[in-house]
Design a protein around this motif. Structure first.
Motif, PDB file in Angstrom:
ATOM      1  N   LEU A   1       0.819  -1.214   0.000  1.00  6.87           N
ATOM      2  CA  LEU A   1       0.000   0.000   0.000  1.00  6.87           C
ATOM      3  C   LEU A   1       0.852   1.262   0.000  1.00  6.87           C
ATOM      4  N   ALA A   2       1.982   1.235   0.678  1.00  7.06           N
ATOM      5  CA  ALA A   2       2.890   2.393   0.644  1.00  7.06           C
ATOM      6  C   ALA A   2       3.386   2.627  -0.780  1.00  7.06           C
ATOM      7  N   ALA A   3       3.818   1.567  -1.434  1.00  9.21           N
ATOM      8  CA  ALA A   3       4.334   1.694  -2.801  1.00  9.21           C
ATOM      9  C   ALA A   3       3.269   2.223  -3.756  1.00  9.21           C
ATOM     10  N   VAL A   4       2.038   1.712  -3.644  1.00  7.33           N
ATOM     11  CA  VAL A   4       1.005   2.160  -4.579  1.00  7.33           C
ATOM     12  C   VAL A   4       0.518   3.576  -4.267  1.00  7.33           C
ATOM     13  N   GLU A   5       0.563   3.998  -3.009  1.00  9.72           N
ATOM     14  CA  GLU A   5       0.223   5.404  -2.701  1.00  9.72           C
ATOM     15  C   GLU A   5       1.228   6.327  -3.395  1.00  9.72           C
ATOM     16  N   TYR A   6       2.506   6.019  -3.287  1.00  5.35           N
ATOM     17  CA  TYR A   6       3.507   6.820  -3.996  1.00  5.35           C
ATOM     18  C   TYR A   6       3.256   6.789  -5.502  1.00  5.35           C
ATOM     19  N   GLY A   7       2.969   5.609  -6.025  1.00  8.16           N
ATOM     20  CA  GLY A   7       2.756   5.486  -7.459  1.00  8.16           C
ATOM     21  C   GLY A   7       1.539   6.236  -7.951  1.00  8.16           C
ATOM     22  N   TRP A   8       0.385   5.969  -7.340  1.00 12.63           N
ATOM     23  CA  TRP A   8      -0.850   6.576  -7.829  1.00 12.63           C
ATOM     24  C   TRP A   8      -0.930   8.071  -7.563  1.00 12.63           C
ATOM     25  N   PHE A   9      -0.504   8.521  -6.415  1.00 11.24           N
ATOM     26  CA  PHE A   9      -0.632   9.949  -6.120  1.00 11.24           C
ATOM     27  C   PHE A   9       0.568  10.750  -6.623  1.00 11.24           C
ATOM     28  N   CYS A  10       1.763  10.327  -6.325  1.00 11.56           N
ATOM     29  CA  CYS A  10       2.940  11.139  -6.652  1.00 11.56           C
ATOM     30  C   CYS A  10       3.375  10.977  -8.107  1.00 11.56           C
ATOM     31  N   SER A  11       3.639   9.757  -8.501  1.00  7.12           N
ATOM     32  CA  SER A  11       4.123   9.545  -9.865  1.00  7.12           C
ATOM     33  C   SER A  11       3.087   9.968 -10.901  1.00  7.12           C
ATOM     34  N   THR A  12       1.834   9.655 -10.672  1.00  2.00           N
ATOM     35  CA  THR A  12       0.770  10.005 -11.623  1.00  2.00           C
ATOM     36  C   THR A  12       0.682  11.508 -11.854  1.00  2.00           C
ATOM     37  N   PHE A  13       0.926  12.288 -10.808  1.00  2.82           N
ATOM     38  CA  PHE A  13       0.775  13.742 -10.921  1.00  2.82           C
ATOM     39  C   PHE A  13       2.113  14.483 -10.935  1.00  2.82           C
ATOM     40  N   GLY A  14       3.174  13.764 -11.290  1.00  4.45           N
ATOM     41  CA  GLY A  14       4.476  14.389 -11.484  1.00  4.45           C
ATOM     42  C   GLY A  14       5.121  14.921 -10.222  1.00  4.45           C
ATOM     43  N   ARG A  15       4.780  14.340  -9.095  1.00  6.23           N
ATOM     44  CA  ARG A  15       5.370  14.739  -7.818  1.00  6.23           C
ATOM     45  C   ARG A  15       6.479  13.763  -7.448  1.00  6.23           C
ATOM     46  N   GLU A  16       7.397  14.254  -6.646  1.00  3.73           N
ATOM     47  CA  GLU A  16       8.514  13.417  -6.231  1.00  3.73           C
ATOM     48  C   GLU A  16       8.021  12.293  -5.323  1.00  3.73           C
ATOM     49  N   ALA A  17       8.518  11.098  -5.603  1.00  5.66           N
ATOM     50  CA  ALA A  17       8.198   9.929  -4.783  1.00  5.66           C
ATOM     51  C   ALA A  17       9.500   9.365  -4.225  1.00  5.66           C
ATOM     52  N   GLU A  18       9.425   8.819  -3.064  1.00  2.00           N
ATOM     53  CA  GLU A  18      10.585   8.176  -2.446  1.00  2.00           C
ATOM     54  C   GLU A  18      11.054   7.028  -3.333  1.00  2.00           C
ATOM     55  N   PRO A  19      12.348   6.947  -3.579  1.00  2.00           N
ATOM     56  CA  PRO A  19      12.837   5.809  -4.373  1.00  2.00           C
ATOM     57  C   PRO A  19      12.601   4.491  -3.625  1.00  2.00           C
ATOM     58  N   LEU A  20      12.158   3.500  -4.348  1.00  2.00           N
ATOM     59  CA  LEU A  20      11.923   2.189  -3.747  1.00  2.00           C
ATOM     60  C   LEU A  20      13.244   1.435  -3.649  1.00  2.00           C
ATOM     61  N   TRP A  21      13.454   0.719  -2.589  1.00  2.00           N
ATOM     62  CA  TRP A  21      14.657  -0.088  -2.407  1.00  2.00           C
ATOM     63  C   TRP A  21      14.414  -1.529  -2.866  1.00  2.00           C
TER      64      TRP A  21
END
Length: 162
Positions: A56-76
């Motif tokens: 859920l953390a990964a998909v929150e970053y993906g759907w909200f941040c990546s989708t709208f061109g916002r910075e997302a924490e890099p996944l390890w």
């Protein structure tokens, strides 16, 4: 658990409150359990309580941040490994990761109108409204999974402390 959906709130406020309520349930489902219990694979596919939180953390970053061109924490970890818990990953680390993802998503929700259009990882054009609804659905679905897993571990059920 969290804030309730306001009975006469606006659309954005209500959607956000619903998402937040269920996000709180996700974290609550881990409370009172030990490291081994939250990591334990409980299904043939390997699903664990902690793995769901990581996903859920990964998909929150993906759907909200990546989708709208916002910075997302890099996944390890590789995106396809978002349900897997590595030997060195801890509950504290994953819950903190989820907290940061929630905060980053909340900033997007706060900053943008519901009609804002972004481009998903798959190239699909979606509105913030659609993403909010999708993430409510995904979070609620996984909260249900966590309820079942938690019941199998120690018999606890429900969506809030009794």
């Amino acid at each position: 658990m969290g804030r309730g959906v306001p009975p006469s709130g606006g659309e954005k406020e209500s959607l956000h409150a619903s998402l937040d309520r269920h996000r709180d349930v996700i974290v609550w489902k881990l409370q009172g359990l030990g490291e081994e219990q939250v990591r334990r694979p409980m299904t043939p596919s390997g699903t664990s309580l902690l793995g769901i939180v990581k996903h859920l953390a990964a998909v929150e970053y993906g759907w909200f941040c990546s989708t709208f061109g916002r910075e997302a924490e890099p996944l390890w970890f590789a995106p396809e490994d978002d349900f897997a818990i590595g030997e060195r990953e801890t509950t504290e680390q994953i819950v903190a990761f989820y907290g940061r993802a929630r905060a980053a998503a909340d900033k997007v929700i706060s900053d943008l109108p519901l009609d804002e259009i972004g481009t998903s990882w798959a190239g699909r054009r979606v509105s913030l409204r659609w993403v909010l609804i999708h993430m409510i659905e995904d979070t609620v679905r996984h909260a249900g999974h966590m309820d079942i897993l938690r019941e199998l571990i120690d018999g606890a059920t429900g969506d809030h402390p009794r």
